[in-house]
Write an enzyme that holds these catalytic residues in place. Structure first.
Site, PDB file in Angstrom:
ATOM      1  N   HIS A  51       0.814  -1.211   0.000  1.00 47.97           N
ATOM      2  CA  HIS A  51       0.000   0.000   0.000  1.00 47.97           C
ATOM      3  C   HIS A  51       0.850   1.263   0.000  1.00 47.97           C
ATOM      4  O   HIS A  51       0.436   2.291  -0.558  1.00 47.97           O
ATOM      5  CB  HIS A  51      -0.964  -0.025   1.178  1.00 47.97           C
ATOM      6  CG  HIS A  51      -2.013  -1.073   1.046  1.00 47.97           C
ATOM      7  ND1 HIS A  51      -2.541  -1.762   2.116  1.00 47.97           N
ATOM      8  CD2 HIS A  51      -2.638  -1.571  -0.058  1.00 47.97           C
ATOM      9  CE1 HIS A  51      -3.442  -2.625   1.692  1.00 47.97           C
ATOM     10  NE2 HIS A  51      -3.518  -2.527   0.375  1.00 47.97           N
TER      11      HIS A  51
ATOM     12  N   HIS B  95      -8.746  -7.360  -7.549  1.00 50.44           N
ATOM     13  CA  HIS B  95      -9.025  -8.214  -6.378  1.00 50.44           C
ATOM     14  C   HIS B  95      -9.261  -7.290  -5.181  1.00 50.44           C
ATOM     15  O   HIS B  95      -8.428  -7.181  -4.287  1.00 50.44           O
ATOM     16  CB  HIS B  95      -7.855  -9.158  -6.083  1.00 50.44           C
ATOM     17  CG  HIS B  95      -7.448 -10.044  -7.220  1.00 50.44           C
ATOM     18  ND1 HIS B  95      -6.607  -9.623  -8.231  1.00 50.44           N
ATOM     19  CD2 HIS B  95      -7.736 -11.335  -7.501  1.00 50.44           C
ATOM     20  CE1 HIS B  95      -6.404 -10.619  -9.080  1.00 50.44           C
ATOM     21  NE2 HIS B  95      -7.071 -11.668  -8.663  1.00 50.44           N
TER      22      HIS B  95
ATOM     23  N   SER C 264      -6.747  -1.580  -0.419  1.00 48.44           N
ATOM     24  CA  SER C 264      -6.357  -0.791  -1.584  1.00 48.44           C
ATOM     25  C   SER C 264      -7.506   0.054  -2.144  1.00 48.44           C
ATOM     26  O   SER C 264      -7.253   1.182  -2.606  1.00 48.44           O
ATOM     27  CB  SER C 264      -5.764  -1.698  -2.672  1.00 48.44           C
ATOM     28  OG  SER C 264      -6.539  -2.857  -2.875  1.00 48.44           O
TER      29      SER C 264
ATOM     30  N   GLU D 135     -14.482  -7.700  -7.241  1.00 49.04           N
ATOM     31  CA  GLU D 135     -14.299  -8.704  -6.196  1.00 49.04           C
ATOM     32  C   GLU D 135     -15.208  -9.888  -6.501  1.00 49.04           C
ATOM     33  O   GLU D 135     -16.404  -9.725  -6.729  1.00 49.04           O
ATOM     34  CB  GLU D 135     -14.632  -8.126  -4.823  1.00 49.04           C
ATOM     35  CG  GLU D 135     -14.595  -9.127  -3.687  1.00 49.04           C
ATOM     36  CD  GLU D 135     -13.279  -9.890  -3.581  1.00 49.04           C
ATOM     37  OE1 GLU D 135     -13.323 -11.129  -3.443  1.00 49.04           O
ATOM     38  OE2 GLU D 135     -12.212  -9.241  -3.652  1.00 49.04           O
TER      39      GLU D 135
ATOM     40  N   ASP E  70     -14.569 -12.901 -12.264  1.00 47.50           N
ATOM     41  CA  ASP E  70     -13.170 -13.324 -12.190  1.00 47.50           C
ATOM     42  C   ASP E  70     -12.271 -12.141 -12.508  1.00 47.50           C
ATOM     43  O   ASP E  70     -12.561 -11.326 -13.401  1.00 47.50           O
ATOM     44  CB  ASP E  70     -12.928 -14.456 -13.193  1.00 47.50           C
ATOM     45  CG  ASP E  70     -11.469 -14.863 -13.255  1.00 47.50           C
ATOM     46  OD1 ASP E  70     -11.020 -15.580 -12.346  1.00 47.50           O
ATOM     47  OD2 ASP E  70     -10.781 -14.437 -14.204  1.00 47.50           O
ATOM     48  N   ALA E  71     -11.183 -12.012 -11.765  1.00 40.67           N
ATOM     49  CA  ALA E  71     -10.317 -10.848 -11.903  1.00 40.67           C
ATOM     50  C   ALA E  71      -9.803 -10.668 -13.322  1.00 40.67           C
ATOM     51  O   ALA E  71      -9.736  -9.542 -13.835  1.00 40.67           O
ATOM     52  CB  ALA E  71      -9.146 -10.973 -10.933  1.00 40.67           C
TER      53      ALA E  71
ATOM     54  N   ASP F 183      -3.840  -8.359  -7.400  1.00 46.75           N
ATOM     55  CA  ASP F 183      -3.418  -8.733  -6.043  1.00 46.75           C
ATOM     56  C   ASP F 183      -4.205  -9.962  -5.588  1.00 46.75           C
ATOM     57  O   ASP F 183      -5.061  -9.877  -4.708  1.00 46.75           O
ATOM     58  CB  ASP F 183      -3.675  -7.522  -5.126  1.00 46.75           C
ATOM     59  CG  ASP F 183      -3.352  -7.803  -3.672  1.00 46.75           C
ATOM     60  OD1 ASP F 183      -2.569  -8.724  -3.409  1.00 46.75           O
ATOM     61  OD2 ASP F 183      -3.901  -7.094  -2.807  1.00 46.75           O
TER      62      ASP F 183
END
Length: 279
Positions: free
Chosen positions: A18, A41, A99, A117, A142-143, A163
């Site tokens: 971060h 994510h 984040s 997410e 899905d990311a 991430d």
């Protein structure tokens, strides 16, 4: 789908990730043109360090707990530490910004935040966290599908954070392929890919796979706080950054040693190296 970040929020890996994220967004703020941050994510947005899961592990005590309320070990840590302080205005450390909340704290009126997410419960919490915020949109997929759906952004400037929770045994391979596909869609964006440092050969294979994509201008940033003499614990964390802002590498070479010294490390150190130069 079983991973819950609340057990680990604010730990040394979060602090490192971060702090670098805040620096990148701060660099984007230097130009007046709008930018977009895409978090593939996203998690739940912010974390309650008074909650039972956080108190069960107390991982935050060896991370943000060592920095909160103290003078910043290096000036480059201020964008990150100021965002944490703003979330805890009474001066007591309770809330930790994931984040999404960190990026939101650094947006200007013309900027935009896109959050994805997959976990159903976390997505509901994430939606509630930013309900009514016109600069923030959320999706649940899905990311790597989210990267296809949201890139390139209309702003033409910005950051993509990848991430993953590393629940899948092939996550390193998925990240490399996901980056390759995303970069084809948007080659000028900044990409930050976080990875755990447990088993060093896995990291080497991941870096080799990314190098073999043909993408240029890739910086690797690592912070370890344990000796790498076992793969049964998290020894450190890394970020692979594509198209890093100008001078970010020099800033990190100065900042990370100060951060390492401020954490309760039993070994390790920090490195900032070019995996692939610009030319």
């Amino acid at each position: 789908m079983n991973y819950r970040h609340i057990f680990h929020a604010g730990n040394p890996a979060d602090v490192m990730k971060h702090a670098v994220l805040a620096l990148i967004v701060d660099h984007l703020r230097a130009k007046p043109a709008p930018f977009c941050v895409l978090d593939a994510h996203a998690g739940i947005g912010r974390y309650d360090l008074d909650s039972e899961p956080a108190r069960k592990t107390l991982e935050f005590q060896d991370g943000i707990g060592r920095l909160f309320g103290q003078m910043a070990p290096h000036p480059a840590l201020r964008p990150y530490l100021d965002a944490v302080a703003a979330l805890n205005p009474d001066g007591r450390l309770r809330w930790y910004p994931g984040s999404p909340r960190l990026a939101r704290a650094l947006l200007r009126e013309q900027d935009r935040l896109v959050l994805n997410e997959l976990h159903p419960d976390d997505w509901e919490t994430l939606k509630a966290e930013f309900a009514g915020d016109r600069q923030v949109s959320t999706s649940r997929t899905d990311a790597y599908q989210a990267l296809k759906s949201h890139l390139p952004p209309r702003e033409k400037r910005g950051l993509v954070l990848i991430d993953p929770p590393f629940e899948q045994p092939d996550e390193f391979a998925r990240m490399a392929e996901g980056l390759k596909a995303a970069h084809r869609r948007w080659s000028t964006g900044i990409y930050a890919l976080w990875y755990p440092i447990k088993e060093r050969p896995a990291v080497w294979r991941f870096q080799e796979a990314v190098e073999n994509t043909g993408i240029r201008k890739i910086l690797t940033v690592e912070l370890t706080w344990h000796p790498e003499d076992t793969h049964t614990r998290l020894n450190g964390s890394g970020l692979l950054i594509v198209n890093p802002p100008w001078t970010l590498d020099d800033t990190l070479r100065a900042m990370l040693p100060a951060l390492h010294a401020a954490l309760p490390a039993t070994g390790g150190g920090c490195t900032v190296d070019w995996l692939v130069p610009e030319a």
